[in-house]
Design an enzyme around this catalytic site. Structure first.
Site, mmCIF file in Angstrom:
data_model
loop_
_atom_site.group_PDB
_atom_site.id
_atom_site.type_symbol
_atom_site.label_atom_id
_atom_site.label_comp_id
_atom_site.label_asym_id
_atom_site.label_seq_id
_atom_site.Cartn_x
_atom_site.Cartn_y
_atom_site.Cartn_z
ATOM 1 N N ASP A 27 0.772 -3.824 -4.593
ATOM 2 C CA ASP A 27 1.370 -2.935 -3.566
ATOM 3 C C ASP A 27 1.696 -3.599 -2.230
ATOM 4 O O ASP A 27 1.470 -3.005 -1.163
ATOM 5 C CB ASP A 27 0.439 -1.732 -3.317
ATOM 6 C CG ASP A 27 0.224 -0.882 -4.554
ATOM 7 O OD1 ASP A 27 0.834 -1.194 -5.598
ATOM 8 O OD2 ASP A 27 -0.556 0.085 -4.483
ATOM 9 N N LYS A 132 3.533 2.214 -10.279
ATOM 10 C CA LYS A 132 2.349 2.951 -10.737
ATOM 11 C C LYS A 132 2.184 4.217 -9.887
ATOM 12 O O LYS A 132 2.214 4.150 -8.663
ATOM 13 C CB LYS A 132 1.095 2.059 -10.663
ATOM 14 C CG LYS A 132 0.783 1.530 -9.283
ATOM 15 C CD LYS A 132 -0.497 0.722 -9.315
ATOM 16 C CE LYS A 132 -0.925 0.245 -7.948
ATOM 17 N NZ LYS A 132 -1.094 1.264 -6.918
ATOM 18 N N CYS A 165 -6.275 0.524 -3.906
ATOM 19 C CA CYS A 165 -5.529 0.158 -5.121
ATOM 20 C C CYS A 165 -5.980 -1.164 -5.738
ATOM 21 O O CYS A 165 -5.928 -1.324 -6.959
ATOM 22 C CB CYS A 165 -4.042 0.147 -4.824
ATOM 23 S SG CYS A 165 -3.402 1.819 -4.579
HETATM 24 C C1 C5J Z 1 -3.110 1.350 -1.847
HETATM 25 C C2 C5J Z 1 -3.505 3.417 -0.687
HETATM 26 N N1 C5J Z 1 -2.108 0.577 -2.285
HETATM 27 N N2 C5J Z 1 -4.366 2.872 0.161
HETATM 28 N N3 C5J Z 1 -2.842 2.667 -1.609
HETATM 29 O O1 C5J Z 1 -4.203 0.889 -1.642
HETATM 30 O O2 C5J Z 1 -3.278 4.604 -0.647
#
Ligand code: C5J
Length: 223
Positions: A27, A132, A165
């Site tokens: 991400d 995802k 994530c």
């Molecule tokens: C991720 C989030 N990518 N913190 N998402 O960690 O909502």
């Protein structure tokens, strides 16, 4: 036959399997790292995350030099949000929510400007990109089958955020039998205490989730 390379790590050396290792970058998208995205809408200081971009880029360059399988993930929903649980949209007190328009387009929606991976660490042809809908990379994706088809048994993780994530994906991977290593300075959280706790939890109890190591240890081994 797979050759194993020992990487100095916590809680003990990580047995990296040459030819069966993939880099997973979680991400690294504008929505989490730049002003005007989902992370900022939740009230977070996004500058903590942008600070790791050079380290993630170095790790990506190393993985490309070593011809590893490379996986990039994005937390991303379909434009009609049919893959987003209503609870996820409802949760929190942000002024704009998932699917609503911000300065970088609709938050966490596929194809919007904010959903793009940062140019410094963007995928190139031949690398796997996974959208995802959840925090973990295995839920409602085909990544396990794609990794298995390539004979991947070892996953080296980077990206954001460490305790959400990244950790969720690493725990999902651990339950599926992958040997997981998290690169300490190529991951970050909006909350330094959560990052520290996550690194400690992963390596605790003899590596109950996996291993952690600084990027320099990996670079030294493959210099
Ligand atoms: C991720 C989030 N990518 N913190 N998402 O960690 O909502």
């Amino acid at each position: 036959m797979t050759t194993t390379v020992q990487i100095p790590a916590a809680p003990y050396a990580y047995p990296l399997a040459k030819g069966a290792t993939a880099l997973v970058i979680i991400d690294m998208q504008r929505d989490f790292v730049e002003e005007g995205g989902f992370g900022a809408a939740l009230g977070n200081d996004v500058s903590r995350l942008s600070a790791i971009v050079p380290a993630v880029a170095r790790l990506l360059a190393l993985a490309r030099r070593l011809s590893w399988t490379i996986v990039h993930t994005r937390e991303a929903h379909l434009p009609d949000l049919s893959d987003c649980p209503p609870s996820k949209i409802r949760r929190g007190n942000a002024p704009i929510r998932i699917g609503e328009a911000g300065p970088m387009g609709r938050l966490l929606v596929r194809g919007e400007p904010g959903n793009a991976i940062l140019p410094e660490v963007a995928p190139i042809a031949g690398e796997i990109v996974i959208d995802k809908p959840g925090k973990g990379m295995f839920w409602k994706t085909d990544i396990h089958e794609r990794l298995q088809a390539r004979g991947i048994t070892h996953l080296v993780f980077a990206g954001v955020t460490t305790e959400v994530c990244v950790q969720t994906s690493m725990r999902e991977a651990n339950d599926r039998g992958y040997e997981c290593l998290l690169i300490e300075d190529a991951t970050e959280s909006y909350f330094p205490q959560f990052k520290a706790a996550t690194l400690a939890m992963i390596a605790a109890q003899g590596g109950i989730v996996g291993w952690t190591t600084p990027l320099a240890r990996l670079e030294e081994v493959f210099s």
